[in-house]
Design a protein around this motif. Structure first.
Motif, PDB file in Angstrom:
ATOM      1  N   SER A  38     134.278  52.766  -4.282  1.00  0.00           N
ATOM      2  CA  SER A  38     133.298  51.653  -4.114  1.00  0.00           C
ATOM      3  C   SER A  38     133.705  50.929  -2.861  1.00  0.00           C
ATOM      4  O   SER A  38     134.723  51.009  -2.336  1.00  0.00           O
ATOM      5  N   SER A  39     132.650  50.472  -2.103  1.00  0.00           N
ATOM      6  CA  SER A  39     132.595  49.855  -0.790  1.00  0.00           C
ATOM      7  C   SER A  39     131.677  48.740  -0.808  1.00  0.00           C
ATOM      8  O   SER A  39     130.748  48.624  -1.097  1.00  0.00           O
ATOM      9  N   SER A  40     132.434  47.449  -0.408  1.00  0.00           N
ATOM     10  CA  SER A  40     131.832  46.347  -0.403  1.00  0.00           C
ATOM     11  C   SER A  40     130.478  46.406   0.718  1.00  0.00           C
ATOM     12  O   SER A  40     130.632  46.696   1.904  1.00  0.00           O
ATOM     13  N   SER A  41     129.374  46.116   0.136  1.00  0.00           N
ATOM     14  CA  SER A  41     128.088  46.118   0.826  1.00  0.00           C
ATOM     15  C   SER A  41     128.088  47.469   1.683  1.00  0.00           C
ATOM     16  O   SER A  41     127.226  47.569   2.579  1.00  0.00           O
ATOM     17  N   LEU A  43     130.018  48.836   3.665  1.00  0.00           N
ATOM     18  CA  LEU A  43     130.413  48.583   4.908  1.00  0.00           C
ATOM     19  C   LEU A  43     131.204  49.674   5.427  1.00  0.00           C
ATOM     20  O   LEU A  43     131.115  50.021   6.481  1.00  0.00           O
ATOM     21  N   GLN A  44     132.134  50.388   4.384  1.00  0.00           N
ATOM     22  CA  GLN A  44     132.734  51.713   4.796  1.00  0.00           C
ATOM     23  C   GLN A  44     133.759  51.195   5.871  1.00  0.00           C
ATOM     24  O   GLN A  44     133.705  51.842   7.068  1.00  0.00           O
ATOM     25  N   GLU A  99     137.593  36.964   5.945  1.00  0.00           N
ATOM     26  CA  GLU A  99     136.884  37.790   4.786  1.00  0.00           C
ATOM     27  C   GLU A  99     136.675  39.115   5.217  1.00  0.00           C
ATOM     28  O   GLU A  99     136.961  39.646   4.153  1.00  0.00           O
ATOM     29  N   ILE A 103     138.158  42.108   2.892  1.00  0.00           N
ATOM     30  CA  ILE A 103     137.290  43.198   2.562  1.00  0.00           C
ATOM     31  C   ILE A 103     137.831  44.645   2.650  1.00  0.00           C
ATOM     32  O   ILE A 103     137.936  45.488   1.922  1.00  0.00           O
ATOM     33  N   ALA A 106     140.954  45.312   0.456  1.00  0.00           N
ATOM     34  CA  ALA A 106     140.640  45.553  -0.817  1.00  0.00           C
ATOM     35  C   ALA A 106     139.846  46.997  -0.878  1.00  0.00           C
ATOM     36  O   ALA A 106     140.043  47.641  -1.650  1.00  0.00           O
ATOM     37  N   ASP A 107     138.930  47.364   0.129  1.00  0.00           N
ATOM     38  CA  ASP A 107     138.198  48.613   0.041  1.00  0.00           C
ATOM     39  C   ASP A 107     139.231  49.797   0.228  1.00  0.00           C
ATOM     40  O   ASP A 107     139.420  51.001  -0.374  1.00  0.00           O
TER      41      ASP A 107
END
Length: 240
Positions: A38-41, A43-44, A99, A103, A106-107
């Protein structure tokens, strides 16, 4: 229950490895498992550096606190926050927000855990190396990280040459809250401390007379890599 859950629940950190290399097909599967995380939005914002150079491995082992297995593991991966490629695509990108640092961290954790679980499912083992942040600037320079990219942690992977005991974890009643944050159940902590005291005293290596509460509160009462904020700021991250 199923093989995935069995693999997760059997996790042990491995710090001693055989000389057997990891097959290319296995390493590719491990890395692809990380990339699929999983990747926030979408964004990778993570880059992984596979370190194969012997001298760099030796240096990284020293930077991490003389952790020899960084040098001897079949594979060593370094996980980094990486907004450099986004900035190159469009200089209007603003990577300096806190932020975005969260991210990235977390990613990276999600990606790395996918890699480790994939490795363990193949009969391999590994361990996270947060000690790289002891000398974050030196590691950064060694690996040639550009602006808006920063080192987070490493991961040793290889064929296990040890079978350490399963380390007890806090009970779910302490960690899982329903609907709102619940008061700490001190009796559960006391029970867990007794279990961990027994584990520390009787494990096959590095025995000691201590409890979980004593260990973690001692660690948290001291400084925790105070240079990290300055390091992140110097890379154009976590400024506002």
């Amino acid at each position: 229950m199923n093989s995935v859950i069995d693999t997760i629940l059997a996790h042990r950190s491995i710090r001693k490895f055989t000389d057997q290399p990891i097959e290319t097909t296995q390493l590719n599967a491990i890395l692809q498992s990380g990339i699929a995380a999983s990747s926030s939005s979408l964004l990778q914002v993570v880059s992984v550096i596979r370190v194969t150079d012997t001298e760099k491995r030796q240096a990284l082992a020293q930077y991490a606190g003389n952790q020899k297995y960084v040098e001897t593991a079949a594979e060593f991966l370094v996980f980094c926050i990486d907004y450099q490629r986004h900035y190159q695509m469009n200089p209007q990108v603003k990577p300096d927000y806190a932020e975005l640092t969260l991210i990235g961290a977390a990613d990276a954790g999600i990606m790395a855990q996918n890699c480790l679980l994939a490795a363990e499912s193949l009969g391999l083992g590994g361990v996270y190396i947060g000690g790289l942040r002891n000398c974050a600037k030196e590691v950064d320079e060694l690996l040639g990280l550009p602006e808006y990219s920063a080192v987070l942690f490493g991961m040793c992977l290889g064929h296990p040459d040890q079978t350490p005991e399963l380390k007890p974890r806090l009970p779910a009643e302490v960690i899982v809250h329903e609907n709102q944050y619940q008061p700490l159940q001190t009796e559960r902590i006391a029970e867990y401390d007794a279990k961990m005291h027994d584990y520390y005293a009787n494990r096959s290596s590095n025995q000691k007379q201590s409890s979980w509460s004593e260990e973690v509160t001692t660690k948290l009462a001291g400084e925790s890599r105070p240079h990290i904020l300055g390091y992140l700021n110097s890379k154009g991250l976590n400024k506002r």
